[in-house]
Design a protein around this motif. Structure first.
Motif, PDB file in Angstrom:
ATOM      1  N   LEU A  82       0.811  -1.218   0.000  1.00  0.00           N
ATOM      2  CA  LEU A  82       0.000   0.000   0.000  1.00  0.00           C
ATOM      3  C   LEU A  82       0.843   1.267   0.000  1.00  0.00           C
ATOM      4  N   ALA A  83       2.140   1.145   0.221  1.00  0.00           N
ATOM      5  CA  ALA A  83       2.987   2.333   0.362  1.00  0.00           C
ATOM      6  C   ALA A  83       3.148   3.082  -0.956  1.00  0.00           C
ATOM      7  N   ILE A  84       3.221   2.342  -2.064  1.00  0.00           N
ATOM      8  CA  ILE A  84       3.418   2.961  -3.373  1.00  0.00           C
ATOM      9  C   ILE A  84       2.115   2.839  -4.156  1.00  0.00           C
ATOM     10  N   GLN A  85       1.504   3.972  -4.449  1.00  0.00           N
ATOM     11  CA  GLN A  85       0.208   3.955  -5.131  1.00  0.00           C
ATOM     12  C   GLN A  85       0.323   3.255  -6.485  1.00  0.00           C
ATOM     13  N   GLY A  86      -0.579   2.330  -6.727  1.00  0.00           N
ATOM     14  CA  GLY A  86      -0.610   1.628  -7.996  1.00  0.00           C
ATOM     15  C   GLY A  86       0.170   0.329  -8.012  1.00  0.00           C
ATOM     16  N   LYS A  87       1.082   0.138  -7.050  1.00  0.00           N
ATOM     17  CA  LYS A  87       1.920  -1.070  -7.074  1.00  0.00           C
ATOM     18  C   LYS A  87       1.107  -2.318  -6.776  1.00  0.00           C
ATOM     19  N   ARG A  88       0.195  -2.219  -5.817  1.00  0.00           N
ATOM     20  CA  ARG A  88      -0.627  -3.385  -5.476  1.00  0.00           C
ATOM     21  C   ARG A  88      -1.439  -3.838  -6.689  1.00  0.00           C
ATOM     22  N   ARG A  89      -2.019  -2.878  -7.380  1.00  0.00           N
ATOM     23  CA  ARG A  89      -2.816  -3.182  -8.571  1.00  0.00           C
ATOM     24  C   ARG A  89      -1.947  -3.880  -9.623  1.00  0.00           C
ATOM     25  N   GLU A  90      -0.749  -3.365  -9.829  1.00  0.00           N
ATOM     26  CA  GLU A  90       0.170  -3.946 -10.807  1.00  0.00           C
ATOM     27  C   GLU A  90       0.523  -5.377 -10.439  1.00  0.00           C
ATOM     28  N   GLN A  91       0.780  -5.617  -9.154  1.00  0.00           N
ATOM     29  CA  GLN A  91       1.125  -6.962  -8.695  1.00  0.00           C
ATOM     30  C   GLN A  91      -0.027  -7.938  -8.939  1.00  0.00           C
ATOM     31  N   GLN A  92      -1.217  -7.510  -8.599  1.00  0.00           N
ATOM     32  CA  GLN A  92      -2.367  -8.404  -8.712  1.00  0.00           C
ATOM     33  C   GLN A  92      -2.737  -8.665 -10.164  1.00  0.00           C
ATOM     34  N   LEU A  93      -2.624  -7.664 -11.008  1.00  0.00           N
ATOM     35  CA  LEU A  93      -2.903  -7.865 -12.428  1.00  0.00           C
ATOM     36  C   LEU A  93      -1.873  -8.822 -13.036  1.00  0.00           C
ATOM     37  N   ALA A  94      -0.638  -8.758 -12.536  1.00  0.00           N
ATOM     38  CA  ALA A  94       0.390  -9.697 -12.997  1.00  0.00           C
ATOM     39  C   ALA A  94       0.014 -11.128 -12.622  1.00  0.00           C
ATOM     40  N   ALA A  95      -0.534 -11.307 -11.432  1.00  0.00           N
ATOM     41  CA  ALA A  95      -0.945 -12.642 -10.996  1.00  0.00           C
ATOM     42  C   ALA A  95      -2.091 -13.166 -11.845  1.00  0.00           C
ATOM     43  N   VAL A  96      -3.026 -12.296 -12.181  1.00  0.00           N
ATOM     44  CA  VAL A  96      -4.151 -12.697 -13.037  1.00  0.00           C
ATOM     45  C   VAL A  96      -3.638 -13.120 -14.416  1.00  0.00           C
ATOM     46  N   ALA A  97      -2.721 -12.330 -14.974  1.00  0.00           N
ATOM     47  CA  ALA A  97      -2.146 -12.659 -16.275  1.00  0.00           C
ATOM     48  C   ALA A  97      -1.385 -13.981 -16.224  1.00  0.00           C
ATOM     49  N   ALA A  98      -0.673 -14.215 -15.125  1.00  0.00           N
ATOM     50  CA  ALA A  98       0.076 -15.462 -14.973  1.00  0.00           C
ATOM     51  C   ALA A  98      -0.862 -16.663 -14.895  1.00  0.00           C
ATOM     52  N   GLU A 131     -10.709  -7.373  -9.987  1.00  0.00           N
ATOM     53  CA  GLU A 131     -11.928  -8.138 -10.278  1.00  0.00           C
ATOM     54  C   GLU A 131     -12.263  -8.073 -11.769  1.00  0.00           C
ATOM     55  N   GLN A 132     -12.183  -6.872 -12.339  1.00  0.00           N
ATOM     56  CA  GLN A 132     -12.509  -6.703 -13.757  1.00  0.00           C
ATOM     57  C   GLN A 132     -11.526  -7.470 -14.636  1.00  0.00           C
ATOM     58  N   ALA A 133     -10.243  -7.452 -14.249  1.00  0.00           N
ATOM     59  CA  ALA A 133      -9.236  -8.180 -15.024  1.00  0.00           C
ATOM     60  C   ALA A 133      -9.507  -9.681 -14.996  1.00  0.00           C
ATOM     61  N   ILE A 134      -9.922 -10.181 -13.840  1.00  0.00           N
ATOM     62  CA  ILE A 134     -10.253 -11.604 -13.722  1.00  0.00           C
ATOM     63  C   ILE A 134     -11.405 -11.954 -14.659  1.00  0.00           C
ATOM     64  N   LYS A 135     -12.431 -11.127 -14.675  1.00  0.00           N
ATOM     65  CA  LYS A 135     -13.595 -11.395 -15.529  1.00  0.00           C
ATOM     66  C   LYS A 135     -13.223 -11.352 -17.011  1.00  0.00           C
ATOM     67  N   THR A 136     -12.273 -10.508 -17.339  1.00  0.00           N
ATOM     68  CA  THR A 136     -11.857 -10.366 -18.733  1.00  0.00           C
ATOM     69  C   THR A 136     -11.119 -11.599 -19.246  1.00  0.00           C
ATOM     70  N   THR A 137     -10.470 -12.347 -18.353  1.00  0.00           N
ATOM     71  CA  THR A 137      -9.703 -13.526 -18.778  1.00  0.00           C
ATOM     72  C   THR A 137     -10.579 -14.627 -19.364  1.00  0.00           C
ATOM     73  N   PRO A 140     -13.337 -19.135 -15.281  1.00  0.00           N
ATOM     74  CA  PRO A 140     -14.341 -19.156 -14.216  1.00  0.00           C
ATOM     75  C   PRO A 140     -13.703 -18.703 -12.897  1.00  0.00           C
ATOM     76  N   TYR A 141     -14.454 -17.958 -12.100  1.00  0.00           N
ATOM     77  CA  TYR A 141     -13.861 -17.314 -10.928  1.00  0.00           C
ATOM     78  C   TYR A 141     -14.762 -17.401  -9.704  1.00  0.00           C
ATOM     79  N   THR A 142     -14.129 -17.241  -8.552  1.00  0.00           N
ATOM     80  CA  THR A 142     -14.826 -17.007  -7.290  1.00  0.00           C
ATOM     81  C   THR A 142     -14.184 -15.790  -6.653  1.00  0.00           C
ATOM     82  N   ILE A 143     -14.935 -14.712  -6.545  1.00  0.00           N
ATOM     83  CA  ILE A 143     -14.441 -13.494  -5.898  1.00  0.00           C
ATOM     84  C   ILE A 143     -14.969 -13.484  -4.466  1.00  0.00           C
ATOM     85  N   LEU A 144     -14.054 -13.335  -3.528  1.00  0.00           N
ATOM     86  CA  LEU A 144     -14.373 -13.374  -2.102  1.00  0.00           C
ATOM     87  C   LEU A 144     -14.122 -11.988  -1.521  1.00  0.00           C
TER      88      LEU A 144
END
Length: 296
Positions: A82-98, A131-137, A140-144
């Motif tokens: 959370l310290a660097i704005q946007g970094k968390r989003r980048e990390q999570q989108l990378a995981a979705v892509a992976a 969440e949106q990136a997951i849906k775009t892939t 099938p997903y489960t969002i908690l």
């Protein structure tokens, strides 16, 4: 069911408990569980039980794709960057892509209640865009969507009890607190379920409380009175800064109160009990069990 289940952030507080529930509550064989972490040495105990421990770094995209290989159902636990704005989003989108690259059959993700545009919470866009990136892939997903942990109260209650004052801008808004262990059991249940359809759950405790109601519970458990002091968002932010908190952290914390005030964290569902297969711990039970940690 013979799906291979993978948990990211497995050395973190939530991830480790999820894996313990997979093993001990849902009796998933260790050979079907993959635990990923930046620090595999921290999971030596799980490796000794037969869990496949793999190194994966959310800042190293190649490591994620490699770690996810062969996993059928992948739980991406949101990062705490959370310290660097946007970094968390980048990390999570990378995981979705992976996950997409690795051919994962079902993707699970720990989000937050009501992250849609308009949420006052500073990091809500990180969750919504993931969440949106997951849906775009097309996977099938489960969002908690995890509500606030009971354990979050330990960050402020010792100081509150010491001063006798709880400063807030939440008004009469409510939060449906839930014990981390209850949510972890529910998440493990979702991961182990084998469910194939796409679903979004909001995970909450059994009841939502105002600040005044939580303060009354704490007083009942500890015997120490608490005066709730309602402030504006700006006044609360300035008070936190004066107490030594950096402005970004103060604004983040105040955004929780703002979201509470407008009803963003007050939803109550039975999803935790349905997914975990057990009765949730009440907030009062949790406070009584953890009385020694309240300080004051």
């Amino acid at each position: 069911m013979t799906d291979t289940l993978l948990v990211t952030g497995a050395s973190g507080q939530l991830g480790r408990i999820v894996i313990n529930h997979l093993l001990d509550t849902f009796k998933v064989p260790a050979a079907r569980i993959i635990a990923t972490t930046r620090t595999p040495a921290n999971l030596a105990d799980l490796a000794a039980r037969g869990v496949d421990v793999r190194e994966a770094d959310f800042d190293d995209h190649a490591s994620l794709a490699k770690a996810f290989k062969g996993a059928d159902r992948v739980l991406v636990i949101s990062t705490n960057e959370l310290a660097i704005q946007g970094k968390r989003r980048e990390q999570q989108l990378a995981a979705v892509a992976a996950a997409k690259q690795a051919g994962v059959a079902h993707l699970l993700y720990t989000s937050m209640p009501n992250p849609e545009p308009g949420s006052p919470i500073v990091f809500a866009p990180d969750h919504y865009e993931t969440e949106q990136a997951i849906k775009t892939t097309g996977i099938p997903y489960t969002i908690l969507r995890n509500s606030w942990y009971d354990e979050n109260l330990f960050m402020s209650l010792p100081q509150t009890l010491a001063s006798g004052h709880w400063y807030t801008s939440a008004g009469d808004g409510r939060i449906s607190y839930s014990a981390r262990d209850d949510m972890a059991a529910a998440i493990a249940g979702a991961l182990a379920s084998g469910a194939k359809e796409s679903t979004t759950y909001t995970l909450t405790g059994p009841k939502a409380y105002t600040v005044a109601e939580v303060a009354a519970l704490v007083t009942d458990v500890t015997g120490k009175p608490i005066q709730v002091v309602q402030l504006s968002d700006d006044a609360l932010t300035e008070g936190m800064k004066a107490a030594g908190l950096p402005e970004p952290i103060a604004r983040l914390l105040v955004s929780f109160d703002a979201a509470t005030r407008v009803g963003g964290l007050g939803m109550v569902t039975d999803s935790v009990e349905k997914l975990s297969g057990r009765k949730s711990v009440s907030l009062k039970q949790f406070l009584e069990t953890n009385k020694a940690k309240l300080g004051g």
